[in-house]
Design a protein around this motif. Sequence first.
Motif, short mmCIF file in Angstrom:
data_model
loop_
_atom_site.label_atom_id
_atom_site.label_comp_id
_atom_site.label_asym_id
_atom_site.label_seq_id
_atom_site.Cartn_x
_atom_site.Cartn_y
_atom_site.Cartn_z
N ILE A 1 50.21 -25.82 -34.29
CA ILE A 1 49.28 -24.69 -34.18
C ILE A 1 49.74 -23.74 -33.06
CG2 ILE A 1 46.90 -24.01 -33.65
CD1 ILE A 1 45.97 -26.61 -35.00
N TYR B 1 35.67 -31.58 -42.79
CA TYR B 1 37.00 -32.18 -42.94
C TYR B 1 38.13 -31.17 -42.72
CZ TYR B 1 34.58 -36.18 -45.00
OH TYR B 1 33.77 -37.26 -45.20
N LYS C 1 40.00 -44.43 -44.32
CA LYS C 1 38.73 -45.00 -44.82
C LYS C 1 38.87 -45.71 -46.15
CE LYS C 1 36.05 -41.29 -42.80
NZ LYS C 1 35.35 -40.06 -43.08
N ALA D 1 32.04 -37.84 -41.76
CA ALA D 1 33.44 -37.49 -41.49
C ALA D 1 33.94 -38.16 -40.20
CB ALA D 1 33.60 -35.97 -41.39
N ASN E 1 32.43 -27.25 -44.08
CA ASN E 1 33.06 -28.53 -44.39
C ASN E 1 33.66 -29.14 -43.11
OD1 ASN E 1 34.47 -30.67 -45.43
ND2 ASN E 1 35.95 -29.44 -46.57
N LYS F 1 39.48 -30.06 -48.39
CA LYS F 1 39.90 -31.45 -48.28
C LYS F 1 38.71 -32.38 -48.19
CE LYS F 1 41.68 -34.27 -45.07
NZ LYS F 1 42.30 -34.60 -43.81
N GLN G 1 41.19 -29.18 -41.18
CA GLN G 1 42.28 -29.75 -40.38
C GLN G 1 42.13 -29.42 -38.90
OE1 GLN G 1 44.27 -31.84 -41.94
NE2 GLN G 1 45.02 -32.47 -39.93
N VAL G 2 41.56 -28.24 -38.60
CA VAL G 2 41.36 -27.88 -37.19
C VAL G 2 40.44 -28.90 -36.52
CG1 VAL G 2 40.17 -26.23 -35.70
CG2 VAL G 2 41.87 -25.42 -37.31
N ILE H 1 46.87 -25.90 -43.38
CA ILE H 1 47.43 -27.26 -43.32
C ILE H 1 46.35 -28.27 -43.68
CG2 ILE H 1 47.09 -27.21 -40.81
CD1 ILE H 1 49.25 -29.37 -40.56
#
Lengths: 123, 195
Positions: free
Chosen positions: A49, B143, A73, B181, B141, A110, B145-146, A65
């Motif tokens: 980043i 999840y 999990k 999460a 969301n 995701k 990536q950050v 990404i």
Amino acid sequence: MLTLQFIPSHELSSLGEEEKIKKLLACVKSNNIVVLDARLKAEEEASLIKYTMGMINNKFKGIEIATINPSDKTLQGFDKFRVNLASMILGREQGLTVIGPATIIKEIKKDPNKIQLFTKRRK
Amino acid sequence: MAIKIGDFINNLFLNIFGKRKSIKLGLYGPPNSGKSSLANKICEDWLGEPLSSVSQIPHETREIKLKEGVTIKSNGKSLTFNVVDTPGIATKIDYTDFLKFKLNSKVAKKRAKEATKGVIESIKWLDDMDAVVVVLDSTKNPYSQVNLTIIGNLAARKTPVLIVGNKIDLKKANVKKIQSAFPQYNIVGVSALNW
């Protein structure tokens, strides 16, 4: 046309963090969507980043990404042990990483086990 | 919910860092998650004055903001710490996104440039934090990536973390999704604007 560029993790294994990230970013800046058969370490993701931010200009807007880690999990018991053991022996993070240029990929959604790429519509 | 954040800070700071003199509490998260609003609430509660300006436009905080000398007292102990409000971490910054907020092109490009530097600074400061409140937008969301990168980096550094799901006053808020999460962390739902 979308180009997916597969990079096997062994191609990066001999590289230092900076070289690894520069190689990945060079592929992404050539408008390829990189698929890596491993996860980057958390520190490598942060460096990715940082380098990306240093490259942003009017043409290159950054990256999208996503990573999937099978050991998070979804695996239990012996399967989890097997993945972690393989990771330890092979010296790499199990999983999958997808990196693409933000000018092409609008969004990556995701869930723990699924990656969806949404591309930008060309005008 | 304010009490829970206060409890986290009291427990961590008095029990873990009780003997240290200079403690940094960082606020991290993606852009527009409400870090500065929360930093302002913490500083207003303990110091009586805000820390950062807030805006609907992403990347309003583009430099590290530091408020020193926040003192907490609990059970006869007291500790002074510093609140660090950080620019939101993002993987992409497109100046044209700012044009939608009626900024002109020159101002938007300047904001984008400053924002990229802000992200770099935020990441550099990760090494300096003694404890971190990760502020997430509970309508988004978790999840992304950050989020995973921020929390993964804090875990790698063994930095104590509290995750705050902000904006629980909004209909789409889903704090349970954040909990699923990140099951290994304490999650606190708040509305920094309606404290």
